[in-house]
Design an enzyme around this catalytic site. Structure first.
Site, PDB file in Angstrom:
ATOM      1  CG  ASN A  49      -2.074  -1.400   1.187  1.00  0.00           C
ATOM      2  OD1 ASN A  49      -2.264  -1.578   0.473  1.00  0.00           O
ATOM      3  ND2 ASN A  49      -1.895  -1.640   2.444  1.00  0.00           N
ATOM      4  CG  HIS A 135      -9.919  -2.081   7.998  1.00  0.00           C
ATOM      5  ND1 HIS A 135      -9.210  -1.771   8.626  1.00  0.00           N
ATOM      6  CD2 HIS A 135      -8.862  -2.445   6.908  1.00  0.00           C
ATOM      7  CE1 HIS A 135      -7.551  -2.733   9.353  1.00  0.00           C
ATOM      8  NE2 HIS A 135      -7.877  -2.872   7.509  1.00  0.00           N
ATOM      9  CD  GLU A 181     -12.753   0.567   4.551  1.00  0.00           C
ATOM     10  OE1 GLU A 181     -11.934   1.103   3.420  1.00  0.00           O
ATOM     11  OE2 GLU A 181     -13.067   0.072   5.804  1.00  0.00           O
ATOM     12  CB  SER A 185      -9.023  -1.696   2.972  1.00  0.00           C
ATOM     13  OG  SER A 185     -10.509  -3.249   3.144  1.00  0.00           O
ATOM     14  CG  ASP A 210     -10.373   3.652   7.682  1.00  0.00           C
ATOM     15  OD1 ASP A 210      -9.864   4.460   6.989  1.00  0.00           O
ATOM     16  OD2 ASP A 210     -10.316   2.603   7.903  1.00  0.00           O
ATOM     17  CG  HIS A 213      -7.305   1.771   1.212  1.00  0.00           C
ATOM     18  ND1 HIS A 213      -5.720   1.679   1.020  1.00  0.00           N
ATOM     19  CD2 HIS A 213      -7.147   0.821   1.852  1.00  0.00           C
ATOM     20  CE1 HIS A 213      -5.503   0.204   1.661  1.00  0.00           C
ATOM     21  NE2 HIS A 213      -6.565   0.041   2.673  1.00  0.00           N
ATOM     22  CE  LYS A 244      -3.331   1.034   3.973  1.00  0.00           C
ATOM     23  NZ  LYS A 244      -4.464   0.575   5.925  1.00  0.00           N
TER      24      LYS A 244
HETATM   25  C1  PLP Z   1      -5.084  -0.430   6.845  1.00  0.00           C
HETATM   26  C2  PLP Z   1      -5.902   0.282   6.971  1.00  0.00           C
HETATM   27  C3  PLP Z   1      -6.791  -0.170   8.523  1.00  0.00           C
HETATM   28  C4  PLP Z   1      -5.572   0.582   9.782  1.00  0.00           C
HETATM   29  O1  PLP Z   1      -4.030   1.044   9.452  1.00  0.00           O
HETATM   30  P1  PLP Z   1      -2.551   0.924   9.785  1.00  0.00           P
HETATM   31  O2  PLP Z   1      -2.208   2.107  10.477  1.00  0.00           O
HETATM   32  O3  PLP Z   1      -2.502  -0.075   9.234  1.00  0.00           O
HETATM   33  O4  PLP Z   1      -3.072  -0.010  11.741  1.00  0.00           O
HETATM   34  C5  PLP Z   1      -7.419   1.172   9.005  1.00  0.00           C
HETATM   35  N1  PLP Z   1      -8.284   1.117   7.576  1.00  0.00           N
HETATM   36  C6  PLP Z   1      -8.229   0.629   6.115  1.00  0.00           C
HETATM   37  C7  PLP Z   1      -9.403   0.989   5.322  1.00  0.00           C
HETATM   38  C8  PLP Z   1      -7.052   0.462   6.253  1.00  0.00           C
HETATM   39  O5  PLP Z   1      -7.089  -0.658   4.896  1.00  0.00           O
END
Ligand code: PLP
Length: 398
Positions: A49, A135, A181, A185, A210, A213, A244
């Site tokens: 990512n 997620h 989101e 993801s 969230d 991505h 990411k």
């Molecule tokens: C990766 C991810 C997280 C968690 O983030 P980290 O920093 O890896 O703990 C939260 N939400 C989504 C949608 C993700 O893809």
């Protein structure tokens, strides 16, 4: 003894269901987008990512090295206990400025940020309406505090409206939070944010987004999807990760100053966890600076052009960000596909239950600004020549 036997039974069950996961040990980075297997294999990776290649960025690495030399490695304790290092304050100011919001709070991971939000703002009386494909970090956070969780089908606005009506009948004045989101993801598609914002305002709910991505990838200066739609100020709680496209590690929540001050007082994953190393905060701040600047713009353009090239090569619709899933259905098919691609020199993960629904197993391709055109083309060729004879047509993505 008995415990270990139980563990072995559990592993056998996973194996039988084609759901056992194992760590693939790497000998190291091969630079850029290459990874080396422990037996000397050389793979081109379409699994990370780190969409903009920031994890290997010389300025980011140099900033971390300087900060390590100046401040040491570990931070010693929670920030409320041992004092807050200026690197954390500077990072949080940079995140707030980046998002165009009043304030932000950094966490050790994105997972911890979701947990922090729930522990500060949700309890058994809260109602959370969650997209089906959200997620695990969001789901776990809501479950941990016993919030009433209701799931709507992926991006289903009619169902979301019905749930909001139900929630308001249950609890006319109580806390109702919509969680989604911006870019999903494992499916790579986007949420209809304008419609969701309209709904949340109509029903007086809070909106938590969230942007894991989307940050760095979409919107002006990579600010994310809410900014791309001009909706950032109408989203109550912004979550993102620094791990990411930013290429470092850590998560954040951003929004109003009072919200952040409550988090400092109530977010358990912030209060009861040692602060991340200041060097990581410093590296994330420098990475953010690069990502928001003209170099970030150039990296986003390369990423976009790589994504377009891959989608065209595979004859599939262009996804909005940097994730292209190929949903093959059965778990065995995804495992076989990943193995064939690995033998051909490509590292692509097979994503299975419980990360995605049973029978919706997939190969998940993630693209980087660091891939070269000929690398995209060689992956395309490998996928097409595997896909055709196996009749593994792309299932409809929805
Ligand atoms: C990766 C991810 C997280 C968690 O983030 P980290 O920093 O890896 O703990 C939260 N939400 C989504 C949608 C993700 O893809």
């Amino acid at each position: 003894m008995e415990f270990d036997d139980g563990c072995r039974d559990e592993l056998d069950r996973l194996e039988d269901a084609q759901l056992r996961r194992e760590l693939v040990s790497l000998a190291g980075e091969g630079g850029r987008v290459r990874v080396r297997g422990e037996h000397g294999q050389d793979w081109l990776s379409f699994s990370s990512n780190d969409y903009l290649g920031m994890a290997q960025h010389p300025e980011v690495i140099a900033s971390a090295q300087r900060a390590l030399a100046d401040h040491g490695v570990g931070s010693g304790a929670s920030r409320l206990v041992t004092g807050t290092h200026p690197a954390h304050m500077a990072l949080e100011e940079a995140i707030a400025a980046f998002k165009g919001l009043e304030a932000s709070l950094a966490f050790a991971t994105g997972y911890a940020a979701a947990n922090g939000f729930a522990s500060a703002f949700l309890d058994r009386n809260s109602i959370v309406l969650l997209d089906k494909l959200c997620h695990a970090s969001l789901i776990d956070a809501c479950r941990m505090v016993g919030a009433k969780l209701r799931v709507f089908w992926h991006n289903d606005l009619d169902k979301l409206r019905a749930l909001l009506e139900w929630a308001r009948a249950q609890s006319p004045k109580g806390r109702v939070v919509i969680m989604t989101e911006s870019i999903f993801s494992m499916d790579g598609d986007g949420a209809p944010l304008a419609e969701i914002v309209a709904l949340k305002e109509e029903f007086g709910a809070l909106l938590f987004i969230d942007e894991a991505h989307a940050v760095g990838v979409l919107g002006p200066q990579g600010k994310g999807l809410a900014s791309e739609f001009g909706l950032a100020s109408r989203v109550d709680i912004h979550m993102g990760t620094l791990s990411k496209a930013i290429g470092v590690a850590g998560g954040y929540l951003a929004g109003s100053r009072p919200m952040i001050d409550v988090l400092i007082n109530r977010a358990r994953s912030f209060i009861y966890s040692t602060a991340p190393p200041p060097a990581l905060a410093e590296a994330a701040r420098v990475a953010l600076e690069v990502v928001t600047g003209s170099e970030g713009e150039a990296r986003r353009a390369r990423l976009r052009s790589n994504m377009t090239r891959l989608a065209n090569g595979l004859s599939v619709a262009l996804p909005p960000a940097a994730i292209l899933p190929w949903i093959v259905g059965e778990e065995t098919k995804a495992i076989r596909g990943a193995r064939v691609l690995r033998e051909a020199g490509f590292f692509v993960p097979a994503i299975r239950y419980p990360t995605v629904a049973r029978g919706a197993a997939r190969l998940r391709f993630t693209v980087s600004a660091e891939h070269r055109e000929e690398e995209i083309d060689s992956l395309t060729q490998a996928v097409v020549s595997y896909r055709e004879p196996h009749g593994l047509a792309e299932r409809s993505r929805s």
